[in-house]
Design an enzyme around this catalytic site. Structure first.
Site, PDB file in Angstrom:
ATOM      1  N   GLU A   8       0.810  -1.224   0.000  1.00 43.49           N
ATOM      2  CA  GLU A   8       0.000   0.000   0.000  1.00 43.49           C
ATOM      3  C   GLU A   8       0.839   1.267   0.000  1.00 43.49           C
ATOM      4  O   GLU A   8       0.537   2.231  -0.714  1.00 43.49           O
ATOM      5  CB  GLU A   8      -0.965   0.009   1.187  1.00 43.49           C
ATOM      6  CG  GLU A   8      -2.086  -1.010   1.092  1.00 43.49           C
ATOM      7  CD  GLU A   8      -1.720  -2.361   1.677  1.00 43.49           C
ATOM      8  OE1 GLU A   8      -0.598  -2.486   2.228  1.00 43.49           O
ATOM      9  OE2 GLU A   8      -2.531  -3.305   1.589  1.00 43.49           O
ATOM     10  N   HIS A  18     -10.712  -3.241  11.011  1.00 48.46           N
ATOM     11  CA  HIS A  18     -11.384  -3.089   9.718  1.00 48.46           C
ATOM     12  C   HIS A  18     -12.583  -2.146   9.778  1.00 48.46           C
ATOM     13  O   HIS A  18     -13.337  -2.063   8.828  1.00 48.46           O
ATOM     14  CB  HIS A  18     -11.888  -4.451   9.214  1.00 48.46           C
ATOM     15  CG  HIS A  18     -10.839  -5.296   8.554  1.00 48.46           C
ATOM     16  ND1 HIS A  18      -9.528  -5.308   8.932  1.00 48.46           N
ATOM     17  CD2 HIS A  18     -10.918  -6.190   7.533  1.00 48.46           C
ATOM     18  CE1 HIS A  18      -8.856  -6.168   8.183  1.00 48.46           C
ATOM     19  NE2 HIS A  18      -9.664  -6.714   7.315  1.00 48.46           N
TER      20      HIS A  18
END
Lengths: 321, 322
Positions: B58, B128
């Site tokens: 990322e 998350h």
């Protein structure tokens, strides 16, 4: 490709620019201090000597050499270091962020290792757009322990991106010795991703130029990235604050040994003495003019402190209402 | 009239902009198979050179997008999980955002960061389920949180065309929304312009993202006793302060409902600004996640941490009593 005289002009310009800039830090004209590049000039001169003006570089906190070698105007560069409106970045970037997009300089970057992925992205897009421009990212030995740099090596290799990774191994990450910071080898990091890597003498501009030229040819031909580890030595401080803070991390004997080979002298011996004298005089005159220009240049208007924050001129609210 | 889902709005915006501008490309993990449904059909239409499946890197690919944008691309990055934004905070907040000013306007970084399901997706637990839009508004990244399919389409179009970095949070609680739309009239929605979903005279409820729908439901419940105006800012940075001021001229009372943590959340900023600069006839209230919240796994605990309709109703009733 640069010739011997041009390489000499480049290393001498970087050296004298920095010596004057250090004096201007001491006299208070340049705020915040600088990270001197003295001793490492052969790398900037050799690598940028292999590039075209439309090639792209990203640089580091120790970036004056790269920016000058790539062709930025030394006069506006000095004004930038002094935070003047006439500077390369209109006084908004200073030493650690100097940029000149017109000659492909996408900015010095003050986060170690951060610019490698930026250069990889620029290289990838150039290839996609059908151009044969290459991108170069300079970084120090400390950066090889940054995860994002390793991610960039992987992506560049996967995509055969036309990018050169130039590691300037001067032996120290600020004060930490490379053998205390870095497991394995520096070139091994690149080899692990399938990138050809070579260790070269980073004190000799012509050695660096030859290695960089071969890497540029490979990149332009579509054969992907190359990694060069350039062995060098930082003659001066990590940053001009060392003059005040005086951290002890290397001995006088070690510094004396490290500075025996001087890139300016190595290249100077390859240029006839009268030519050398003429170049030296030209550089002094240019830097005299740069100092005058800086002194005569206005500081930016405080009303414009957040100009350029957004490309579309968006203005957030002021800090007081 | 076609019935468009929220994710279809994002998908259509991407496809339309890729068609219109060859510089637009998409980066992300598992986008070739469209694991989030946002990139469905794009690989087939535009090929792997423009729909670029990325390895799990990322930080690397976020700054690759920055460099590509400097060189002329307009990348859109899809992040599957909002907490990945913490991993790439340096690449967005300290790199992409700062180049325009630091270079004196020489460089621009037109990257769009898309979070196609941000906030709680019940059962996705601590790493998350965050909804960190307040953090990006604080830094000064253009930050949008659409609540409806048409706004998802219109704000996504605007984000891609913007020359600065823009982050688009698609709330998990809103992606199930559907709307009848006329495709011919879909268009860009400007940043910094809020939307009144419902007019009222007693109290203004500012609701962010999916909470707009909760606010409308609560306003309906209270309709016989309290007249509630529902204001959706749509973008948190820039924020439609004029629109909020106009609403408070009508109502004089304010409740904010915001699915981010309380301290330094956007809800606090809205209250502070209203208190400093706008017409308030009663002390305002905010309904948020608790300070420093980490979403616990068990469904009952997850729901206990999220702002609820019951909390909003109580807050509205309390503010109106004053």
């Amino acid at each position: 490709m640069a010739d011997s005289t041009e390489l000499y002009r480049c290393v001498r310009l970087i050296r004298r620019f920095e010596e004057r800039a250090i004096a201007m830090v001491r006299s208070g004209v340049i705020p915040g201090g600088i990270h001197p590049y003295i001793g490492q000039e052969a790398i900037a001169a050799g690598v940028c000597g292999a590039l075209r003006s439309d090639d792209i570089i990203t640089s580091t906190h120790r970036g004056h050499g790269h920016v000058l070698a790539k062709g930025a105007d030394p006069i506006r560069m000095l004004a930038e270091l002094a935070g003047r409106e006439t500077g390369l970045n209109r006084g908004r970037g200073g030493s650690m962020h100097a940029a000149d997009v017109g000659v492909g300089i996408y900015g010095a970057n003050a986060i170690v290792g951060a610019a490698a992925a930026i250069a990889t992205g620029a290289a990838w897009w150039q290839r996609r757009a059908g151009n044969d421009r290459v991108a170069v990212t300079f970084f120090g030995d400390g950066a090889v322990n940054q995860g994002v740099l390793l991610e960039a090596l992987n992506l560049a290799s996967l995509w055969h991106a036309p990018v050169l990774f130039i590691c300037e191994n001067n032996g120290f990450a600020t004060t930490m010795r490379v053998n205390e910071s870095t497991a394995g080898s520096i070139t091994g990091r690149a080899e692990a991703f399938g990138i050809p890597a070579e260790t070269v003498d980073g004190m000799d501009p012509e050695v660096v130029l030859a290695a960089a030229s071969a890497a540029v040819d490979r990149a332009r031909a579509g054969d992907g990235p190359t990694f060069l580890e350039c062995l060098t030595y930082r003659f001066d401080a990590h940053h001009t604050w060392e003059h005040v803070a005086r951290p002890r991390y290397r001995t006088a004997d070690e510094v004396a040994a490290g500075t025996v080979r001087d890139p300016v002298e190595i290249q100077g011996e390859r240029v006839p003495e009268p030519v050398r004298a003429e170049i030296d005089a030209e550089i002094e005159a240019l830097l005299d003019e740069a100092e005058r220009f800086t002194a005569d240049s206005p500081e930016p208007d405080p009303a414009g402190a957040l100009d350029y924050l957004y490309a579309d001129g968006l203005r957030g609210r002021a800090g007081v209402s | 009239m076609p019935n468009m889902s929220f994710l279809r709005g994002l998908n259509r915006a991407l496809g339309d902009e890729m068609e219109r501008d060859p510089a637009v490309c998409v980066f992300g993990e598992d986008i070739g198979v469209a694991v989030s449904n946002v990139t469905i059909g794009l690989l087939k239409r535009f090929g792997p050179e423009r729909v670029v499946d990325m390895p799990i890197s990322e930080q690397g690919f976020t700054s690759v997008a920055t460099g590509a944008a400097m060189a002329g691309a307009r990348p859109v990055i899809e992040f599957q999980i909002p907490s990945l934004l913490y991993l790439v905070f340096e690449q967005i907040a300290n790199q992409a955002h700062k180049f325009s000013l630091m270079t004196g306007g020489q460089l621009k970084v037109p990257v769009t960061y898309l979070l196609p399901s941000s906030g709680s997706r019940t059962g996705w637990a601590g790493q998350h389920s965050d909804h960190p839009y307040s953090l990006f508004a604080h830094v000064g990244i253009k930050t949008v949180v659409p609540a409806t399919p048409t706004d998802a389409y219109g704000l996504m179009i605007t984000a891609i065309r913007d020359d600065d970095p823009v982050i688009v949070f698609a709330p998990a609680g809103a992606v199930a929304q559907r709307e009848d739309v006329d495709y011919d009239t879909l268009g860009p929605v400007p940043l910094g312009v809020g939307r009144l979903h419902r007019q009222g005279t007693d109290v203004t409820v500012v609701a962010v993202g999916h909470l707009v729908h909760d606010a409308i439901a609560v306003a309906d419940e209270l309709a016989d006793t309290i007249s509630v105006e529902v204001f959706d800012p749509r973008s948190l940075y820039p924020f439609d302060w004029d629109g909020l001021a106009a609403s408070l001229e009508r109502t004089g009372r304010l409740v904010v409902i915001d699915d981010s943590n309380r301290t330094c959340g956007i809800g606090g900023e809205i209250l502070a600004t209203a208190a400093e600069e706008m017409r308030l006839t009663a002390p305002p209230k905010r309904v948020t996640r608790p300070d420093g919240a980490v979403l616990p796994f068990a469904r009952s605990l997850d729901l206990a941490v999220q702002p609820s309709r019951a909390q909003l109703r109580t807050a509205i009733e309390a503010v109106v009593k004053n």
